[in-house]
Design an enzyme around this catalytic site. Structure first.
Site, PDB file in Angstrom:
ATOM      1  N   HIS A  89       0.827  -1.223   0.000  1.00  0.00           N
ATOM      2  CA  HIS A  89       0.000   0.000   0.000  1.00  0.00           C
ATOM      3  C   HIS A  89       0.865   1.278   0.000  1.00  0.00           C
ATOM      4  CE1 HIS A  89      -3.149  -2.932   0.684  1.00  0.00           C
ATOM      5  NE2 HIS A  89      -2.348  -3.452   1.592  1.00  0.00           N
ATOM      6  N   GLU A 113      -2.457   0.232   7.805  1.00  0.00           N
ATOM      7  CA  GLU A 113      -1.590  -0.862   7.368  1.00  0.00           C
ATOM      8  C   GLU A 113      -0.325  -0.346   6.662  1.00  0.00           C
ATOM      9  OE1 GLU A 113      -3.508  -3.525   4.648  1.00  0.00           O
ATOM     10  OE2 GLU A 113      -1.681  -4.694   4.306  1.00  0.00           O
ATOM     11  N   HIS A 133       2.689  -6.930   4.633  1.00  0.00           N
ATOM     12  CA  HIS A 133       1.320  -6.437   4.844  1.00  0.00           C
ATOM     13  C   HIS A 133       0.849  -6.718   6.263  1.00  0.00           C
ATOM     14  CE1 HIS A 133       0.063  -5.731   0.548  1.00  0.00           C
ATOM     15  NE2 HIS A 133       1.212  -6.378   0.386  1.00  0.00           N
ATOM     16  N   GLU A 157       1.443 -11.507   6.106  1.00  0.00           N
ATOM     17  CA  GLU A 157       0.318 -10.775   6.720  1.00  0.00           C
ATOM     18  C   GLU A 157       0.568 -10.762   8.222  1.00  0.00           C
ATOM     19  OE1 GLU A 157      -2.067  -9.099   5.377  1.00  0.00           O
ATOM     20  OE2 GLU A 157      -2.532  -9.929   3.400  1.00  0.00           O
TER      21      GLU A 157
HETATM   22 ZN   LIG Z   1      -2.326  -5.319   2.461  1.00  0.00          ZN
END
Ligand SMILES: [Zn+2]
Length: 242
Positions: free
Chosen positions: A10, A24, A79, A142
């Protein structure tokens, strides 16, 4: 020289998952910068290239085409999770991942879980751009859920961010077989101020015997008044001996 491509997920207008005061994109950037610093400072023959080092927006295809053009040896996309899970860590490889991608995922997943603890959601495979398009072994991590209170609390702790960084660094080092840089172990040779240095032994003995110095504390620096006393003794000595 290995090239490691770290992709902070992102950025800019795309904050990624947002909850509990956490974006995030900010965690992804902090972790990615930390990985670069610790890998390059701690290990030999490794260079870390970043999709982004600031809060900017990038298309997915730009991230992977740059990594491919740079000829990176591996790619790790960083992430945080969201979306109603119970929290914890999981990692992704491509659905038809290479053997080396599977090895990279295994090394990363194990070392991150070892540092981070908590819920292990498993080593997963999914058809995601960031693990499908790279020409090199690629894994997407993640790191905890921003929309789970317990995970969000952890993401606000520096020690947890450090654990995530260290987990990535160690996993990458293990996969690539990187060698740690040795800390320069400089021998600490602190001088005993009561013992003259080897090179000054003879001179110190001479000036002490002649009475210019009283022979004590050869390793201590001299003040102007102490030097004055020495000069005065020296003048008297010269007068005396002609
Ligand atoms: Zn993400």
């Amino acid at each position: 020289m290995y090239k490691v491509w770290i992709d902070a997920g992102h950025g800019g207008k795309d904050p990624g998952a947002v909850a509990n005061g956490i974006q995030e994109k900010d965690i992804a950037l902090k972790v990615s910068l930390g990985i670069k610093e610790r890998l390059e400072e701690g290990y030999k023959d490794v260079q870390v290239l970043l999709s982004r080092s600031t809060d900017v927006f990038l298309e997915l295809k730009d991230r992977t085409s740059k990594a491919n053009a740079a000829g990176a040896d591996i790619l790790v996309s960083v992430h945080c999770n969201a979306g109603g899970g119970k929290g914890g860590f999981e990692s992704f490889r491509y659905t038809s991942a290479s053997q080396n991608s599977i090895k990279l995922q295994d090394a990363l997943h194990r070392s991150i879980m070892a540092k981070l603890g908590g819920i292990d959601r498993g080593q997963k495979a999914q058809n995601l751009h960031m693990v499908r398009e790279p020409k090199m072994p690629a894994v997407l991590t993640e790191n905890l859920f921003v929309d789970m209170i317990a995970d969000a609390d952890r993401l606000n702790q520096a020690s947890v961010i450090n654990a995530i960084i260290d987990g990535h660094v160690q996993g990458i080092a293990t996969y690539l077989g990187l060698i740690m840089k040795k800390k320069e172990d400089k021998p600490v040779t602190e001088q005993d101020v009561n013992v003259p240095s080897k090179w000054a032994e003879k001179t110190w003995k001479e000036v002490s015997e002649k009475g210019f110095f009283d022979g004590s504390r050869p390793g201590v620096s001299v003040t102007r008044e102490e030097l004055g006393a020495v000069v005065s003794r020296l003048l008297k000595y010269v007068e005396r001996t002609g």
